[in-house]
Write a protein that holds these residues in place. Structure first.
Motif, PDB file in Angstrom:
ATOM      1  N   THR A  68       1.036  -1.065   0.088  1.00  0.00           N
ATOM      2  CA  THR A  68      -0.295   0.237  -0.130  1.00  0.00           C
ATOM      3  C   THR A  68       0.902   1.610   0.037  1.00  0.00           C
ATOM      4  N   SER A  69       1.924   1.125   0.831  1.00  0.00           N
ATOM      5  CA  SER A  69       2.565   2.883   0.889  1.00  0.00           C
ATOM      6  C   SER A  69       3.686   2.434  -0.145  1.00  0.00           C
ATOM      7  N   SER A 199       5.966  11.782   3.129  1.00  0.00           N
ATOM      8  CA  SER A 199       5.083  12.015   3.725  1.00  0.00           C
ATOM      9  C   SER A 199       3.744  10.434   3.448  1.00  0.00           C
ATOM     10  N   VAL A 200       4.428  10.051   2.608  1.00  0.00           N
ATOM     11  CA  VAL A 200       3.677   8.342   2.811  1.00  0.00           C
ATOM     12  C   VAL A 200       3.000   7.952   3.658  1.00  0.00           C
ATOM     13  N   ILE A 201       4.118   8.241   5.276  1.00  0.00           N
ATOM     14  CA  ILE A 201       4.174   8.129   6.263  1.00  0.00           C
ATOM     15  C   ILE A 201       3.029   8.526   6.758  1.00  0.00           C
ATOM     16  N   ALA A 202       3.259  10.427   6.388  1.00  0.00           N
ATOM     17  CA  ALA A 202       2.474  11.338   7.594  1.00  0.00           C
ATOM     18  C   ALA A 202       0.905  10.789   7.214  1.00  0.00           C
ATOM     19  N   SER A 209      -6.527   2.948   6.644  1.00  0.00           N
ATOM     20  CA  SER A 209      -6.984   1.332   6.905  1.00  0.00           C
ATOM     21  C   SER A 209      -5.922   0.614   6.563  1.00  0.00           C
ATOM     22  N   ALA A 210      -4.648   1.251   5.781  1.00  0.00           N
ATOM     23  CA  ALA A 210      -3.159   0.239   5.847  1.00  0.00           C
ATOM     24  C   ALA A 210      -2.399   0.764   5.409  1.00  0.00           C
ATOM     25  N   GLY A 211      -0.703   0.576   5.256  1.00  0.00           N
ATOM     26  CA  GLY A 211       0.129   1.004   5.364  1.00  0.00           C
ATOM     27  C   GLY A 211       1.245   1.304   6.001  1.00  0.00           C
TER      28      GLY A 211
END
Lengths: 262, 257
Positions: A68-69, A199-202, A209-211
């Motif tokens: 997902t990430s 930014s993905v993490i943030a 709901s995932a990542g």
């Protein structure tokens, strides 16, 4: 004496140096948790974190979070970087377009990408579209500014020489402009990829709901510190992979540009 | 981004500003719905701004500024100290540089859940993130500045028989242009960290204001938060440049841009 050891050390900023740092960190961490008997909810020991990582990998949840990430990163970076490249070229090559785009960029540059997170949750819900929006937004300005600077920074003598030799149109672009501007453009892309990964993490912290970002906040609310740290290690290792990828691309595409660590 | 061919035509600049406002109004009109305002028009955001500024906005701004300023100052102090150590002392370089090389890849923002576990929801769970962000940015720039010290400067300070504090001052000042670039980048990055950590761990601050807006589908409140953050970020950047020009006029202003 330190001088002789220093020569044996890996070059700064490289992957070998990071690996050595990882070893030092694990040693410090292991000895702290073993010597002081810190509670596992504050600082779990390295084997406990490894165990948590294996559990998540076996359950298959880790794979889903990573995928997902990664897809959010890929789409966001692709969209943001393409928009940034186009805007950068327009800024540098066309006076009218540049004059129009510059105030736009100078205005929106100051809107913090993470401040968009609640907005995209309202707009797009928990889908990955909102995350892609945030990631693309985080990339676009640094790519645009570096691309414009790269093209404007080409030595005018080089362009004059090309003109004198009768190089025009597409050949001028492909054989003169791109090779001269590429090192700086790649610097912009390298920064953008790092921003994009952050930014993905943030963006996954809120309303997802995932990542990997969801993984670590979810583990935090369940007081599963070992899972949090396992997630952080995965984030770090993937980050190292991305930066190595860009360095490799740099070495293949612009072997003539010098780069150095810090 | 100054073009050598003179300043850009003012008409086109004005058109860009008009374009932003017109685009906003058109989008607001296109997404208008009487039940749920997903894209409020500028005047609705202005009304919400006035409402909020009468109640909680001031306290939120102060809370955010407190976290940002405290974390930034501490992180920068640590960053400059570590950076000078790594840049000038070989032993520190051997141990600390690989450590930073690894930790740099785990984004400071990924520490937010761990910071909440360690410090609970409060000032330090947020400020510690800002400390990390500022420290990593400043360390790298300071090392660059400290290790690139002009060898002539070093020789001159030795032939003048400067004492240790004076030599340290020379080292600090020759690294200053790079340090200042690091400090300014850290200021921007810290502002982003404040928003995010307040969104996750916040009960006060502009990030929390946005978070509550999101929970109640109050897009106008989110936009008030976004715009306030943008304006404060701009003012901080501008103020930093002014201060730098006043305190260190010998640093060419262009280098920083």
């Amino acid at each position: 004496m330190t001088g002789r050891i220093a020569r044996l050390l890996p070059s700064p900023g490289g992957i070998a140096s990071a690996a050595l740092g990882f070893a030092i960190l694990v040693a410090l961490w292991w000895s702290t948790s073993a010597l002081f008997h810190v509670r596992a909810v504050i600082l779990p020991s390295p084997p406990a974190v490894w165990q948590a990582l294996l559990e998540m990998a076996e359950a298959g949840s880790l794979r889903q979070d990573v995928l997902t990430s990664l897809s959010e990163l890929a789409w966001g970076f692709l969209i943001g970087a393409s928009a940034g490249l186009l805007a950068g070229v327009a800024l540098a090559r066309s006076r009218a377009l540049g004059a129009f785009l510059e105030p736009l960029i100078e205005t929106f540059r100051f809107i913090v990408p993470f401040s968009l997170v609640p907005l995209v949750v309202v707009w797009f819900g928990v889908s990955i579209a909102g995350k892609i929006f945030v990631v693309g937004y985080a990339c676009v300005f640094v790519v645009a500014i570096n691309t414009a600077a790269a093209i404007q920074g080409i030595d005018p003598l080089v362009l004059k020489a090309a003109d004198m030799l009768g190089v025009r149109g597409w050949r001028l672009l492909l054989q003169v402009v791109v090779p001269a501007a590429l090192p700086r453009i790649l610097t912009g892309l390298q920064l953008a990829l790092a921003y994009a990964w952050v930014s993905v993490i943030a963006a996954e912290y809120v309303g997802s709901s995932a990542g990997l970002g969801y993984l670590i906040t979810n583990a935090q609310s369940g007081l599963e510190t070992a899972k949090v740290m396992a997630g952080m290690v995965v984030i770090g290792i993937l980050g190292i992979c991305f930066s190595q990828l860009i360095i490799l691309a740099r070495r293949i595409a612009v072997p003539y540009a010098t780069s150095s660590g810090w | 981004m100054k073009r050598p061919g003179g300043s850009a035509p003012a008409g086109i600049r004005l058109a860009a500003v008009g374009f932003i406002l017109a685009g906003w109004v058109v989008l607001a009109w296109a997404f208008h719905s009487p039940r749920l305002e997903l894209f409020p028009a500028p005047w609705l955001v202005a009304v919400r701004f006035v409402e909020l500024s009468r109640t909680e906005l001031g306290a939120d701004i102060l809370a955010s500024l407190g976290v940002a300023a405290g974390g930034w100052a501490l992180g920068c102090l640590l960053g400059v100290a570590l950076g000078l150590l790594i840049g000038r002392v070989a032993l520190a370089r051997l141990v600390l540089r690989p450590l930073i090389d690894f930790l740099r890849f785990i984004s400071p923002l990924a520490w937010v859940p761990l910071a909440i576990l360690w410090f609970g929801i409060g000032y330090w769970s947020k400020a510690s993130i800002i400390v990390l962000i500022s420290m990593f940015t400043v360390v790298v720039n300071t090392v660059q500045g400290a290790s690139a010290m002009d060898s002539e400067t070093g020789k001159a300070s030795r032939s003048l028989r400067l004492r240790l504090p004076q030599r340290m001052e020379v080292g600090l000042m020759s690294a200053m242009p790079d340090i200042l670039v690091g400090l300014r980048y850290a200021l921007g990055a810290a502002w982003g960290g404040v928003v995010l950590s307040e969104l996750v761990a916040g009960n006060t601050g502009l990030g929390a204001l946005e978070g509550y807006g999101g929970q109640s589908f109050d897009v106008a409140q989110i936009m008030v938060g976004m715009l306030t953050l943008a304006v404060l970020g701009y003012v901080a950047n501008w103020g930093f440049m002014r201060l730098q020009r006043r305190l260190f006029p010998w640093i060419i202003a262009n280098r920083a841009s």
